[in-house]
Enzyme design. Sequence first.
Site, PDB file in Angstrom:
ATOM      1  NE  ARG A 108      -3.710   0.151   2.645  1.00  0.00           N
ATOM      2  CZ  ARG A 108      -4.864   0.233   2.062  1.00  0.00           C
ATOM      3  NH1 ARG A 108      -5.471  -0.759   1.601  1.00  0.00           N
ATOM      4  NH2 ARG A 108      -5.470   1.307   2.207  1.00  0.00           N
ATOM      5  N   PRO A 114      -3.817  -2.802  -3.822  1.00  0.00           N
ATOM      6  CG  PRO A 114      -5.799  -3.446  -5.186  1.00  0.00           C
ATOM      7  CD  PRO A 114      -4.233  -3.399  -5.047  1.00  0.00           C
ATOM      8  CE  LYS A 115       0.249  -6.512  -1.919  1.00  0.00           C
ATOM      9  NZ  LYS A 115       1.464  -7.284  -1.504  1.00  0.00           N
ATOM     10  CE  LYS A 116     -10.820  -4.351   3.415  1.00  0.00           C
ATOM     11  NZ  LYS A 116     -12.077  -4.290   3.135  1.00  0.00           N
TER      12      LYS A 116
END
Length: 244
Positions: A108, A114-116
């Site tokens: 990020r 777009p990492k979660k």
Amino acid sequence: MDIGTILGTSSTPVNGPAYPHGPYRFVGPEYLNITYRTDPDAFRAVVPEPLDVDEPLVRFEVIRMPDSSGLGDYTESGQVLRVRHQGEPADYIHSMYLDNAPAIALGREASAYPKKAGAPRLYTDSDTLVGTLDYGSLRVATATMGFKHTPIGEREARAEIAAPTYMLKTIPGYDGRPRICELVRSQITDLTIRGAWTGPARLQLFEHALAPLADLPVLEIVGATHVLTDLTLPRAEPVHDYLA
């Protein structure tokens, strides 16, 4: 602490950075990729300008990363959309979920992935390669593929992984308005294919408010691959500034 020390730190906290300086070499990544056709309107609604859309094709991927420089051992999963940019076929990374805090922070902050946080798994169940993604305690995706049914060539395997990749980076300022809002580009070049296969595949997506993979529903499976690699991720470069 002097300015040189501050500027030389890879990330915060400065006494124990979330991730080290690169380059980041990935030894032995294992990909399960299932490409499917989805609803055209839902697809177009999430592809940012100036990217273009031909067919509404989505690649659901689960990736084992057992040996990642500075990051360790983790697994990630997400959705990649087939797009075009200035006439060139490309991928747009729509979402990524993984189980490694340094990799989330690096992706990020230093790039635009777009990492979660999530809980993906990739494993072999008898004669079946299985990829799952849980968000919290709930299952949001289950992918299955026949294990190493049919070998595929290196060129086809590279096309699955090494296409130009675009991502959307948005970072708010202290006033809540966007401070950075860019479309960025990256492309893997240092890539070794260890082996690659295709086979019959299925994919189930389950509704979830905060992991909305099912907003791009599975209408038709068009292909599946299982790829073993070594690779290095290059730095991303901005190609469009939405605030300019």
